[in-house]
Design a protein around this motif. Structure first.
Motif, PDB file in Angstrom:
ATOM      1  N   VAL A 185       0.850  -1.189   0.000  1.00 30.20           N
ATOM      2  CA  VAL A 185       0.000   0.000   0.000  1.00 30.20           C
ATOM      3  C   VAL A 185       0.886   1.241   0.000  1.00 30.20           C
ATOM      4  CG1 VAL A 185      -1.719   1.303   1.298  1.00 30.20           C
ATOM      5  CG2 VAL A 185      -1.864  -1.195   1.189  1.00 30.20           C
ATOM      6  N   SER A 186       0.543   2.206  -0.846  1.00 29.74           N
ATOM      7  CA  SER A 186       1.330   3.427  -0.958  1.00 29.74           C
ATOM      8  C   SER A 186       0.945   4.435   0.117  1.00 29.74           C
ATOM      9  CB  SER A 186       1.116   4.057  -2.338  1.00 29.74           C
ATOM     10  OG  SER A 186       1.732   5.326  -2.434  1.00 29.74           O
ATOM     11  N   ARG A 187       1.852   5.361   0.360  1.00 31.46           N
ATOM     12  CA  ARG A 187       1.532   6.510   1.213  1.00 31.46           C
ATOM     13  C   ARG A 187       0.585   7.479   0.495  1.00 31.46           C
ATOM     14  NH1 ARG A 187       7.076   8.878   1.729  1.00 31.46           N
ATOM     15  NH2 ARG A 187       7.503   7.497  -0.040  1.00 31.46           N
ATOM     16  N   LEU A 188       0.457   7.340  -0.812  1.00 30.80           N
ATOM     17  CA  LEU A 188      -0.502   8.116  -1.589  1.00 30.80           C
ATOM     18  C   LEU A 188      -1.852   7.401  -1.521  1.00 30.80           C
ATOM     19  CD1 LEU A 188      -1.146  10.431  -3.565  1.00 30.80           C
ATOM     20  CD2 LEU A 188      -0.429   8.906  -5.420  1.00 30.80           C
ATOM     21  N   THR A 189      -2.864   8.073  -1.048  1.00 35.12           N
ATOM     22  CA  THR A 189      -4.163   7.459  -0.793  1.00 35.12           C
ATOM     23  C   THR A 189      -4.689   6.694  -2.012  1.00 35.12           C
ATOM     24  OG1 THR A 189      -4.727   9.202   0.774  1.00 35.12           O
ATOM     25  CG2 THR A 189      -6.543   7.885  -0.092  1.00 35.12           C
ATOM     26  N   ARG A 206      14.281  14.183 -17.325  1.00 33.07           N
ATOM     27  CA  ARG A 206      15.681  13.758 -17.169  1.00 33.07           C
ATOM     28  C   ARG A 206      16.123  13.897 -15.718  1.00 33.07           C
ATOM     29  NH1 ARG A 206      16.394  16.375 -22.212  1.00 33.07           N
ATOM     30  NH2 ARG A 206      17.102  18.284 -21.178  1.00 33.07           N
ATOM     31  N   ARG A 207      15.724  14.978 -15.069  1.00 27.87           N
ATOM     32  CA  ARG A 207      16.087  15.157 -13.655  1.00 27.87           C
ATOM     33  C   ARG A 207      15.455  14.064 -12.796  1.00 27.87           C
ATOM     34  NH1 ARG A 207      15.059  20.642 -14.958  1.00 27.87           N
ATOM     35  NH2 ARG A 207      12.991  20.527 -13.970  1.00 27.87           N
ATOM     36  N   LEU A 208      14.217  13.742 -13.082  1.00 28.08           N
ATOM     37  CA  LEU A 208      13.545  12.695 -12.309  1.00 28.08           C
ATOM     38  C   LEU A 208      14.193  11.333 -12.545  1.00 28.08           C
ATOM     39  CD1 LEU A 208       9.809  13.718 -12.839  1.00 28.08           C
ATOM     40  CD2 LEU A 208      11.231  14.098 -10.815  1.00 28.08           C
ATOM     41  N   ALA A 214      11.611   2.099  -6.283  1.00 28.56           N
ATOM     42  CA  ALA A 214      10.164   2.115  -6.073  1.00 28.56           C
ATOM     43  C   ALA A 214       9.762   3.207  -5.089  1.00 28.56           C
ATOM     44  CB  ALA A 214       9.681   0.747  -5.578  1.00 28.56           C
ATOM     45  N   ARG A 215      10.539   3.372  -4.038  1.00 25.29           N
ATOM     46  CA  ARG A 215      10.221   4.423  -3.066  1.00 25.29           C
ATOM     47  C   ARG A 215      10.452   5.804  -3.681  1.00 25.29           C
ATOM     48  NH1 ARG A 215       9.191   4.678   2.316  1.00 25.29           N
ATOM     49  NH2 ARG A 215       9.616   6.673   3.337  1.00 25.29           N
ATOM     50  N   ALA A 216      11.494   5.946  -4.480  1.00 23.27           N
ATOM     51  CA  ALA A 216      11.748   7.226  -5.140  1.00 23.27           C
ATOM     52  C   ALA A 216      10.602   7.566  -6.101  1.00 23.27           C
ATOM     53  CB  ALA A 216      13.077   7.172  -5.899  1.00 23.27           C
ATOM     54  N   LEU A 217      10.102   6.554  -6.781  1.00 25.24           N
ATOM     55  CA  LEU A 217       8.969   6.760  -7.680  1.00 25.24           C
ATOM     56  C   LEU A 217       7.732   7.185  -6.887  1.00 25.24           C
ATOM     57  CD1 LEU A 217       8.519   6.351 -10.779  1.00 25.24           C
ATOM     58  CD2 LEU A 217       7.563   4.118 -10.210  1.00 25.24           C
ATOM     59  N   GLU A 218       7.537   6.550  -5.752  1.00 22.13           N
ATOM     60  CA  GLU A 218       6.416   6.913  -4.884  1.00 22.13           C
ATOM     61  C   GLU A 218       6.553   8.357  -4.388  1.00 22.13           C
ATOM     62  OE1 GLU A 218       4.228   5.187  -0.850  1.00 22.13           O
ATOM     63  OE2 GLU A 218       6.377   4.895  -1.148  1.00 22.13           O
ATOM     64  N   ASP A 219       7.771   8.760  -4.031  1.00 15.70           N
ATOM     65  CA  ASP A 219       7.993  10.140  -3.579  1.00 15.70           C
ATOM     66  C   ASP A 219       7.604  11.135  -4.667  1.00 15.70           C
ATOM     67  OD1 ASP A 219       8.933   9.307  -1.109  1.00 15.70           O
ATOM     68  OD2 ASP A 219      11.045   9.398  -1.689  1.00 15.70           O
ATOM     69  N   LEU A 261       3.880  11.391  -4.836  1.00 11.78           N
ATOM     70  CA  LEU A 261       3.364  12.165  -3.702  1.00 11.78           C
ATOM     71  C   LEU A 261       3.572  13.666  -3.917  1.00 11.78           C
ATOM     72  CD1 LEU A 261       4.582   9.868  -0.807  1.00 11.78           C
ATOM     73  CD2 LEU A 261       2.207  10.591  -1.143  1.00 11.78           C
ATOM     74  N   GLU A 262       4.725  14.027  -4.429  1.00 14.33           N
ATOM     75  CA  GLU A 262       5.009  15.435  -4.694  1.00 14.33           C
ATOM     76  C   GLU A 262       4.065  15.992  -5.751  1.00 14.33           C
ATOM     77  OE1 GLU A 262       9.078  15.300  -5.788  1.00 14.33           O
ATOM     78  OE2 GLU A 262       9.754  14.691  -3.791  1.00 14.33           O
ATOM     79  N   ARG A 263       3.826  15.198  -6.782  1.00 14.97           N
ATOM     80  CA  ARG A 263       2.911  15.660  -7.843  1.00 14.97           C
ATOM     81  C   ARG A 263       1.491  15.787  -7.298  1.00 14.97           C
ATOM     82  NH1 ARG A 263       0.957  18.562 -10.278  1.00 14.97           N
ATOM     83  NH2 ARG A 263       0.124  18.496 -12.387  1.00 14.97           N
ATOM     84  N   ALA A 264       1.085  14.847  -6.454  1.00 17.75           N
ATOM     85  CA  ALA A 264      -0.260  14.899  -5.876  1.00 17.75           C
ATOM     86  C   ALA A 264      -0.437  16.138  -5.011  1.00 17.75           C
ATOM     87  CB  ALA A 264      -0.530  13.637  -5.069  1.00 17.75           C
TER      88      ALA A 264
END
Length: 229
Positions: A6-10, A99-101, A112-117, A120-123
């Motif tokens: 489960v993600s930290r993003l709802t 490219r930065r991402l 996977a955690r970096a992708l989740e971060d 979350l930032e975009r959300a």
């Protein structure tokens, strides 16, 4: 090997897939869109209406699977433009930003955690998810008819169809069929007999279930379950 949490993003799920040396299984329609990372590339998996067969050799993946209907607001693109597609994120966002991402994920100990971060930032930058769309998914996921759901939500069926194209990539009837398939697969995986699965999932009978599985998954139910689908 496939794992998820489960993600930290709802409402979202974070998943990883490692090569196993076995045949690559098709990805089935699920009403969702994913942000993907593999071999230095960021991609978006659009909403599927048919099984997606990954091309090339099996390889490692990381992904964030968004709750149905929420990804378009985060990505800034209507879902129907990505229907049945896998698109480079650089085709949707400025190339320099992507490219930065990519560099950030490549340098992370846990992609996977970096992708989740990043998700979350975009959300945090985007508008809050539309509660009507979430309620729509809940109602259709419970097997309620589209017409009754539209009436409950106070939205005309034509207007609901337009909103669904933007949020899910297809109309509410297709979304309902896909969510019904997911219910049936969950029941069948739990050992429920096929005839009972059909009735409990909302099909007219077992032949109806068999036809829908072939249309949306591309193979018979028994073969699908044997392959881990």
């Amino acid at each position: 090997m496939y794992t998820e949490r489960v993600s930290r993003l709802t409402g979202a799920v974070v998943w990883t897939k490692r090569p196993t040396g076995t045949a690559v299984q098709p990805v089935l329609p699920d009403g969702c869109m994913d942000l993907l990372w593999s071999e230095g590339r960021l991609l978006v998996a659009g909403p599927d209406t048919r099984p997606y067969a990954p091309e090339g050799p099996d390889r490692s993946w990381a992904g964030v699977r968004f709750f149905p209907g929420t990804a378009p607001a985060l990505l800034g693109v209507p879902a129907h433009e990505l229907r049945d597609l896998r698109a480079d994120l650089a085709d949707l966002w400025p190339a320099a930003r992507v490219r930065r991402l990519c560099g950030r994920i490549a340098a992370a100990p846990d992609p996977a955690r970096a992708l989740e971060d990043i998700a979350l930032e975009r959300a945090a930058e985007a508008e809050a998810p539309d509660p009507l769309l979430r309620r729509l998914v809940e109602c259709l996921g419970e097997g309620r008819p589209v017409s009754a759901t539209a009436a409950e939500l106070g939205v005309g069926e034509r207007r609901l169809h337009r909103r669904c194209l933007t949020a899910f990539g297809y109309g509410p009837k297709t979304l309902s069929r896909i969510l019904r398939l997911r219910r049936a697969l969950a029941l069948a995986r739990a050992g429920t007999p096929y005839a009972e699965t059909a009735i409990r999932a909302g099909y007219a009978d077992q032949p109806h279930l068999a036809r829908e599985v072939r249309r949306l998954a591309g193979m018979p139910l028994g073969e699908l379950l044997a392959g881990g689908g």
